[in-house]
Design an enzyme around this catalytic site. Structure first.
Site, PDB file in Angstrom:
ATOM      1  N   GLY A 185       0.817  -1.208   0.000  1.00 29.30           N
ATOM      2  CA  GLY A 185       0.000   0.000   0.000  1.00 29.30           C
ATOM      3  C   GLY A 185       0.841   1.243   0.000  1.00 29.30           C
ATOM      4  CD  GLU A 204       4.156  -0.827  -1.739  1.00 30.25           C
ATOM      5  OE1 GLU A 204       3.646  -1.717  -1.031  1.00 30.25           O
ATOM      6  OE2 GLU A 204       4.541   0.263  -1.281  1.00 30.25           O
ATOM      7  CD  GLU A 217      12.850 -10.475   0.995  1.00 29.23           C
ATOM      8  OE1 GLU A 217      12.306 -11.609   0.973  1.00 29.23           O
ATOM      9  OE2 GLU A 217      13.624 -10.098   1.884  1.00 29.23           O
TER      10      GLU A 217
END
Length: 141
Positions: free
Chosen positions: A41, A61, A112
């Site tokens: 987010g 993301e 990650e």
């Protein structure tokens, strides 16, 4: 927009992406929470709806295209410095999401991206409200 020591609270959105009894989390690359696992987010942009922001942030993301579903919760994230000054202040709005396309990979502010089972989540040191909204996401998915 000033994120550190802001003049006003910032609105953030989160994507609770649940699939096959797993949740997708990202390891943050920047403060706040740098190096910690969190919900994908980010900050709402001017002219964007909340749901548009969730779709954009999930793509930025994680590389996933998501469908935004139910609102799961609204949370305060206020982090203070040693002098009790407000260093970060976010109002976080989290939505249950479903993957439509793509394979997860870290991008944008994430170092990650990876799926976690419920058992694996118990071993992470997640913020209390993060753990709460993920649990709710599992219940509603």
């Amino acid at each position: 927009m000033k994120r550190e020591y802001p003049d006003t609270p910032l609105v953030g959105v989160g994507a609770i992406i649940i699939e096959r009894d797993r949740v997708l989390l990202v390891k943050r690359g920047h403060p706040p929470l740098a190096g910690e696992w969190s919900i994908p987010g980010g900050v709402l942009e001017v002219g964007e709806t909340l749901r548009q922001a969730v779709v954009r942030e999930a793509m930025e993301e994680t590389g996933l295209t998501v469908e935004v579903g139910e609102l799961l919760g609204v949370y305060d994230r206020v982090l203070r410095d040693a002098d009790e000054r407000t260093r970060y202040h976010y109002v976080l709005i989290d939505f249950l999401c479903q993957r439509i396309a793509g394979e997860p990979h870290a991008a944008g502010d994430a170092d990650e991206a990876r799926w976690f089972t419920r058992a694996e989540l118990a071993e992470l040191s997640l913020a209390e409200d993060t753990a709460e909204v993920i649990k709710l996401g599992f219940e509603k998915s």
